[in-house]
Design an enzyme around this catalytic site. Structure first.
Site, mmCIF file in Angstrom:
data_model
loop_
_atom_site.group_PDB
_atom_site.id
_atom_site.type_symbol
_atom_site.label_atom_id
_atom_site.label_comp_id
_atom_site.label_asym_id
_atom_site.label_seq_id
_atom_site.Cartn_x
_atom_site.Cartn_y
_atom_site.Cartn_z
ATOM 1 N N THR A 44 0.839 -1.206 0.000
ATOM 2 C CA THR A 44 0.000 0.000 0.000
ATOM 3 C C THR A 44 0.867 1.246 0.000
ATOM 4 O O THR A 44 0.580 2.232 -0.692
ATOM 5 C CB THR A 44 -0.944 -0.002 1.210
ATOM 6 N N ALA A 47 -0.873 -1.362 7.315
ATOM 7 C CA ALA A 47 -1.005 -2.275 8.448
ATOM 8 C C ALA A 47 -1.406 -3.645 7.919
ATOM 9 O O ALA A 47 -2.022 -3.758 6.854
ATOM 10 C CB ALA A 47 -2.042 -1.765 9.438
ATOM 11 N N ASP A 48 -1.048 -4.672 8.674
ATOM 12 C CA ASP A 48 -1.477 -6.030 8.323
ATOM 13 C C ASP A 48 -2.857 -6.321 8.903
ATOM 14 O O ASP A 48 -3.629 -7.080 8.322
ATOM 15 C CB ASP A 48 -0.455 -7.039 8.825
ATOM 16 N N LYS A 102 1.690 -4.893 12.637
ATOM 17 C CA LYS A 102 2.526 -4.544 11.501
ATOM 18 C C LYS A 102 3.757 -5.444 11.504
ATOM 19 O O LYS A 102 4.066 -6.063 12.505
ATOM 20 C CB LYS A 102 2.944 -3.071 11.569
ATOM 21 N N GLU A 122 9.753 1.074 11.448
ATOM 22 C CA GLU A 122 8.414 1.650 11.361
ATOM 23 C C GLU A 122 7.965 2.188 12.716
ATOM 24 O O GLU A 122 7.400 3.280 12.810
ATOM 25 C CB GLU A 122 7.420 0.595 10.852
ATOM 26 N N LYS A 177 -8.297 -5.328 5.826
ATOM 27 C CA LYS A 177 -7.391 -5.296 6.980
ATOM 28 C C LYS A 177 -8.107 -4.945 8.287
ATOM 29 O O LYS A 177 -7.494 -5.005 9.362
ATOM 30 C CB LYS A 177 -6.267 -4.283 6.736
#
Length: 218
Positions: free
Chosen positions: A31, A83-84, A94, A103, A121
């Protein structure tokens, strides 16, 4: 609309929050790659970027965006990253791209953290995505034993060395109902450099790309 298109919409929407002559903190991931493309369209309006990974640094430089060392920057007005997983409190997992330590550092410095995600997500409870944990290599077995005590199934991520020269353990099978508490517990385990929970420093603004457009959550 594909998932990648949703990511792109969220990423480009982040330009609205970039101030003229600012230094922009830039995260890592698919992203964020879209965001870097977007940032290149206004590169003459910003002073440069602080990057959270070698991967993002390479792309920023390729597109002609100056990359600054965080130690040379007295303040950072904004940090944009993906973000995951993200919950309703703007807390995140993350580290899928193994850049979680840098990060987390850049996010801590930034005044405003803008998280850009697609709608897949969003979760009610964090933990379906395995929690990445960066560890000092000599401590990986010890850390794995400690993670098992917390109910996790630790899996060493094969073939991955972080930009800091460390390893990643992915902690599976966690239902993270109290992210703040777990983040602190993990911080207290010797040998862990960083864990991928962003609960103490959640996002300030979340941009969620979906088939119906981009939603802004403040």
């Amino acid at each position: 609309m594909t998932q990648d298109e949703m990511k792109r919409h969220a990423a480009w929407a982040a330009l609205e929050f970039i101030s003229k002559d600012s230094i922009v903190g830039v995260g890592t991931g698919s992203t964020v790659n879209h965001f870097i493309d977007a940032l290149a369209s206004i590169k003459s309006d910003i002073r440069g970027a602080v990057s959270s990974s070698e991967q993002s640094t390479a792309k920023l430089k390729q597109l002609g965006i100056a990359v600054l060392d965080l130690n040379e920057v007295s303040e950072l007005s904004i940090y944009v990253d993906g973000a995951d997983e993200i919950n309703g409190q703007k807390q995140m997992i993350k580290g899928g791209g193994a850049a979680l330590t840098r990060e987390k550092i850049v996010a801590a410095v930034a005044k405003t953290f803008v998280c850009i995600v697609d709608s897949t997500k969003q979760v009610d409870v964090l933990g379906c995505f395995p929690l990445p944990i960066e560890v000092i290599p000599m401590a990986s077995s010890y850390v794995s034993r400690e993670l098992k005590k917390l109910g996790a199934t630790p899996v060493l991520r094969q073939g991955v060395i972080t930009d800091n020269g460390n390893q990643i353990i992915d902690a599976h099978d966690l239902q993270i109902t109290d992210p703040l508490q777990l983040e602190q517990q993990l911080n207290n385990i010797v040998g862990i450099v960083t864990n991928g929970l962003f609960a103490r420093r959640p996002a300030d603004i979340v941009l969620v790309g979906s088939s119906s457009g981009t939603k802004v959550i403040k």
